[in-house]
Design a protein around this motif. Structure first.
Motif, PDB file in Angstrom:
ATOM      1  N   SER A  42       0.829  -1.200   0.000  1.00 53.76           N
ATOM      2  CA  SER A  42       0.000   0.000   0.000  1.00 53.76           C
ATOM      3  C   SER A  42       0.865   1.252   0.000  1.00 53.76           C
ATOM      4  N   ASP A  43       1.908   1.290   0.829  1.00 51.32           N
ATOM      5  CA  ASP A  43       2.836   2.433   0.832  1.00 51.32           C
ATOM      6  C   ASP A  43       3.591   2.532  -0.487  1.00 51.32           C
ATOM      7  N   PHE A  44       4.022   1.381  -0.997  1.00 54.27           N
ATOM      8  CA  PHE A  44       4.796   1.371  -2.239  1.00 54.27           C
ATOM      9  C   PHE A  44       3.971   1.903  -3.404  1.00 54.27           C
ATOM     10  N   TYR A  45       2.779   1.358  -3.607  1.00 55.26           N
ATOM     11  CA  TYR A  45       1.951   1.792  -4.732  1.00 55.26           C
ATOM     12  C   TYR A  45       1.465   3.228  -4.541  1.00 55.26           C
ATOM     13  N   GLY A  46       1.206   3.618  -3.296  1.00 52.48           N
ATOM     14  CA  GLY A  46       0.831   5.010  -3.055  1.00 52.48           C
ATOM     15  C   GLY A  46       1.925   5.970  -3.500  1.00 52.48           C
ATOM     16  N   ALA A  47       3.195   5.644  -3.166  1.00 53.91           N
ATOM     17  CA  ALA A  47       4.311   6.503  -3.562  1.00 53.91           C
ATOM     18  C   ALA A  47       4.533   6.487  -5.068  1.00 53.91           C
ATOM     19  N   VAL A  48       4.380   5.305  -5.681  1.00 52.37           N
ATOM     20  CA  VAL A  48       4.584   5.200  -7.124  1.00 52.37           C
ATOM     21  C   VAL A  48       3.536   6.015  -7.881  1.00 52.37           C
ATOM     22  N   PHE A  49       2.284   5.923  -7.459  1.00 48.96           N
ATOM     23  CA  PHE A  49       1.252   6.685  -8.152  1.00 48.96           C
ATOM     24  C   PHE A  49       1.344   8.173  -7.830  1.00 48.96           C
ATOM     25  N   LEU A  50       1.984   8.526  -6.729  1.00 47.56           N
ATOM     26  CA  LEU A  50       2.300   9.938  -6.487  1.00 47.56           C
ATOM     27  C   LEU A  50       3.298  10.431  -7.540  1.00 47.56           C
ATOM     28  N   ASP A 112       1.843  11.181   7.817  1.00 46.01           N
ATOM     29  CA  ASP A 112       0.659  10.901   8.644  1.00 46.01           C
ATOM     30  C   ASP A 112      -0.627  11.280   7.922  1.00 46.01           C
ATOM     31  N   ALA A 113      -0.625  12.439   7.272  1.00 50.03           N
ATOM     32  CA  ALA A 113      -1.827  12.907   6.588  1.00 50.03           C
ATOM     33  C   ALA A 113      -2.226  11.981   5.443  1.00 50.03           C
ATOM     34  N   LEU A 114      -1.234  11.404   4.765  1.00 53.40           N
ATOM     35  CA  LEU A 114      -1.495  10.523   3.633  1.00 53.40           C
ATOM     36  C   LEU A 114      -1.514   9.048   4.018  1.00 53.40           C
ATOM     37  N   ARG A 115      -1.414   8.777   5.316  1.00 59.12           N
ATOM     38  CA  ARG A 115      -1.488   7.430   5.870  1.00 59.12           C
ATOM     39  C   ARG A 115      -0.371   6.534   5.357  1.00 59.12           C
ATOM     40  N   PHE A 116       0.840   7.080   5.326  1.00 60.66           N
ATOM     41  CA  PHE A 116       2.024   6.284   5.018  1.00 60.66           C
ATOM     42  C   PHE A 116       2.620   5.768   6.326  1.00 60.66           C
ATOM     43  N   ALA A 238      -7.822   5.537  -2.958  1.00 58.04           N
ATOM     44  CA  ALA A 238      -7.848   4.211  -2.338  1.00 58.04           C
ATOM     45  C   ALA A 238      -6.835   4.131  -1.206  1.00 58.04           C
ATOM     46  N   LYS A 239      -5.665   4.691  -1.417  1.00 59.86           N
ATOM     47  CA  LYS A 239      -4.638   4.720  -0.374  1.00 59.86           C
ATOM     48  C   LYS A 239      -5.133   5.476   0.848  1.00 59.86           C
ATOM     49  N   ARG A 240      -5.907   6.528   0.608  1.00 56.83           N
ATOM     50  CA  ARG A 240      -6.362   7.385   1.710  1.00 56.83           C
ATOM     51  C   ARG A 240      -7.578   6.818   2.440  1.00 56.83           C
ATOM     52  N   THR A 241      -8.462   6.113   1.731  1.00 66.62           N
ATOM     53  CA  THR A 241      -9.753   5.756   2.320  1.00 66.62           C
ATOM     54  C   THR A 241      -9.930   4.276   2.625  1.00 66.62           C
ATOM     55  N   LEU A 242      -9.220   3.393   1.949  1.00 69.76           N
ATOM     56  CA  LEU A 242      -9.430   1.960   2.127  1.00 69.76           C
ATOM     57  C   LEU A 242      -8.461   1.390   3.149  1.00 69.76           C
TER      58      LEU A 242
END
Length: 416
Positions: A42-50, A112-116, A238-242
């Protein structure tokens, strides 16, 4: 060798090398997701899509350098290209300094705000995003000036380095932060190599009037905002809400459907330089665009069949059994992604001939999609349904706008 044969070989090299680079990237992202598991992924894909999002927001840099490099090359004024790139790079360096300051002061709160759960996964992602912009500006010069083999080699270099470094660091430390460090290393190497290639084209030409640049870049920024929303907003939400494991599975699905980007990339990269050159010569551009789009759709047919008919076996084969519950989302997400990439090619065609009247429709689609995802249920299946409906409507509308609204004026010679 005739110029026509040389151009054909260069384009084949572009297709092979960029396609190979994109394939290496997909292999790396799938390997990382499998090695990390859904929660850490979840952290990895969140950063990649950022990174993808920032790249798309900064895509006007690539579009501006590509279009003006192609225009000036067609007009025999290649000495004007380097001043444009140097001016762009100065602004990027200012932005890079501000980025480092933000990371130094606010990485923890941002994470914290982006749930990493791993702040440095986000930190490395932000660094890699800046490098992606710098590389994009240099590659825009290369593709606009027709230096397609150099462009393709640079893309392949970055992808190979990312895969090699990534496999090494994940073998040592199985964390999202370690995986993201590979993006920084590969991005830095690719930018330095591309910068040296562009330096060979140094000239004493004058920078064009900045009003001319901003008149073109302004609409390109709006277009890039829409592109960024179409391609990335669902994964970031999805990273933020799921829940972390669900967001990781959703990110895996979104990564897999971006395999279509492996196919579209070489064709999309050719749209601006080819159409700009032919438009500058007063030639019709519609047939060129139709040929590029048809070639993309023909090659995309095979993965689309796999996405629709065998979603569960495909996810288990690539990511492992932990991701199999995401199978119901794959076919719909693939349809939406295909529509996104066709829309992107059409938008690039409008940019090539410097006509942006379609942006009201394109932007309205992006706003509608974002609103639907924000206001609808926080559920992956709902995310996919919203994307299918909105993106199919957008691609149909933009295609009609191109065919009806632009045809009469597409042969007008643009002004530099």
């Amino acid at each position: 060798m005739t110029p026509e044969r040389r151009d054909l070989l260069h384009r084949l090299a572009l297709v092979a090398s960029t396609g190979g680079g994109a394939l290496l990237t997909m292999v790396w992202m799938a390997w990382a997701g499998r090695a990390l598991g859904p929660e850490a992924a979840s952290d990895f894909y969140g950063a990649v899509f950022l990174i993808f999002t920032v790249y798309m927001l900064g895509h006007p840099l690539n579009g501006v350098t590509a279009r003006f490099a192609a225009l000036w090359t067609a007009q025999g004024e290649t000495d004007r290209v380097w001043p444009l790139y140097a001016w762009t790079l100065r602004w990027l360096l200012v932005a890079g300094g501000l980025t480092l300051l933000v990371l130094a002061l606010a990485l923890g709160p941002l994470a914290d705000a982006l749930r990493f759960r791993e702040p440095w996964a986000l930190g490395f992602g932000i660094m890699a995003a800046w490098l992606a912009l710098a590389v994009s500006a240099a590659r825009g010069v290369l593709r606009g000036a027709g230096r397609l083999p150099a462009f393709a080699a640079n893309v392949l270099l970055e992808a190979a380095l990312r895969l090699g470094v990534g496999l090494g660091v994940l073998a040592a430390v199985a964390s999202a932060s370690a995986a993201m460090s590979a993006y920084v290393v590969a991005g830095l190497a690719a930018w330095l190599a591309a910068h040296l290639l562009v330096r060979r084209q140094r000239g004493a030409g004058a920078l064009p009037d900045t009003r001319t640049l901003f008149a073109y870049a302004g609409p390109m920024v709006l277009m890039s905002l829409a592109d960024a929303a179409f391609q990335n907003v669902d994964v970031l939400l999805a990273k933020r809400t799921l829940a972390a494991d669900v967001a990781g599975r959703y990110g895996a699905v979104a990564t897999l459907t971006r395999a279509l980007g492996v196919i579209v990339q070489p064709f999309a990269l050719l749209v601006i330089p080819l159409l700009t050159t032919r438009h500058a010569r007063g030639e019709a551009v519609g047939r060129t665009l139709a040929g590029l789009t048809a070639a993309f759709l023909a090659l995309a047919a095979l993965p689309m069949v796999a996405f629709v008919l065998w979603p569960r076996p495909l996810l288990e084969l690539i990511y492992g059994p932990a991701y199999s519950s995401a199978a119901p989302w794959l076919a719909g997400h693939a349809v939406a992604t295909l529509a996104t990439f066709v829309s992107l090619m059409l938008a690039q065609a409008f940019a090539a001939v410097a006509r942006f009247s379609f942006l009201w429709l394109y932007g309205a689609g992006a706003v509608t999609l974002t609103a639907a995802l924000l206001l609808g249920p926080a559920d992956p299946a709902a995310y996919v349904r919203a994307q299918v409906v909105v993106k199919l409507c957008v691609v149909a509308g933009v295609a009609v706008w191109w065919g009806v609204g632009l045809r009469r004026g597409a042969r007008a010679t643009p002004q530099p």
